[in-house]
Motif scaffolding. Structure first.
Motif, PDB file in Angstrom:
ATOM      1  N   ASN A  58     -15.674  -1.703 -13.817  1.00  0.00           N
ATOM      2  CA  ASN A  58     -15.459  -1.857 -12.492  1.00  0.00           C
ATOM      3  C   ASN A  58     -15.139  -3.497 -12.123  1.00  0.00           C
ATOM      4  O   ASN A  58     -16.096  -4.195 -12.344  1.00  0.00           O
ATOM      5  CB  ASN A  58     -16.269  -1.502 -11.482  1.00  0.00           C
ATOM      6  N   GLN A 113      -8.442  -1.234  -8.511  1.00  0.00           N
ATOM      7  CA  GLN A 113      -8.498   0.036  -9.078  1.00  0.00           C
ATOM      8  C   GLN A 113      -7.280   0.010 -10.123  1.00  0.00           C
ATOM      9  O   GLN A 113      -7.480   0.792 -11.007  1.00  0.00           O
ATOM     10  CB  GLN A 113      -8.165   1.101  -7.684  1.00  0.00           C
ATOM     11  N   ASP A 166      -8.201   1.018 -13.864  1.00  0.00           N
ATOM     12  CA  ASP A 166      -7.302   2.143 -14.547  1.00  0.00           C
ATOM     13  C   ASP A 166      -6.524   1.553 -15.941  1.00  0.00           C
ATOM     14  O   ASP A 166      -6.481   2.153 -16.768  1.00  0.00           O
ATOM     15  CB  ASP A 166      -6.324   2.671 -13.645  1.00  0.00           C
TER      16      ASP A 166
END
Length: 190
Positions: A73, A77, A81
């Motif tokens: 993290n 996002q 990914d």
């Protein structure tokens, strides 16, 4: 069962407690940073598990830890990914990173934990500079706790992660060197 080992060995840190400990993922932070273009990107891994064995002689202690690569993290996002893709961690094929210690030694006033780090099925020896943060016999809910902090710098190229490395030196996209920081809290293994 834990035993206070502070008097057993002259180089034992104050508060050192011998025992077998389970890493507490709720109170452990696995973080990293890497240079990206003109700044540094920082991230964490939420899934961590493992065991620490603290011997009365600290040099005979050991650590085994597993980190879930899909739990990366960085707060973005799209970037997360991409980090999960085959360009980086390839989480479909390699869902875990693993660290297994080989030795713990004193060096220049600190402790160095050497071990085998495996990322994407590539294993390399890594040295972590470790600080013992202490022990608490009554912990959060009456149980003993022990804590450590550790730092290392690794080369991602050593683990076959080369996306974004520019061979001709014209533009740094993502640096090869990755700084790792571990803040670990553990409770007695059952």
């Amino acid at each position: 069962m834990t035993t206070d080992a502070t008097t057993a060995h002259p180089q034992t840190p104050d508060g050192w407690t011998a025992g077998t400990w389970t890493i507490d993922p709720a109170h452990t932070a696995v973080s990293f940073s890497a240079r990206h273009l003109m700044s540094r990107v920082r991230g964490t891994f939420a899934e961590v598990s493992g065991q620490i064995v603290t011997d009365p002689d600290p040099a005979r202690s050991s650590v085994t830890a597993v980190i879930g690569t899909a739990s990366v993290n960085t707060g973005n996002q799209m970037r997360d990914d991409h980090l999960r893709s085959a360009d980086f961690f390839d989480v479909e094929r390699y869902p875990q990173m693993r660290f297994v210690s080989q030795s713990l030694r004193r060096a220049a006033g600190s402790w160095v934990l050497s071990g085998e780090l495996t990322i994407r099925d590539v294993t390399r020896t890594v040295d972590l500079e470790v600080e013992f943060l202490g022990s608490d016999p009554t912990g959060l809910q009456g149980e003993p706790r022990i804590g450590f902090s550790a730092q290392a710098t690794i080369s991602r190229r050593d683990f076959g992660v080369t996306f974004g490395l520019v061979a001709d030196g014209t533009k740094l996209i993502i640096a090869d060197k990755i700084d790792i920081t571990l803040d670990v809290q553990a409770f007695p293994a059952s």
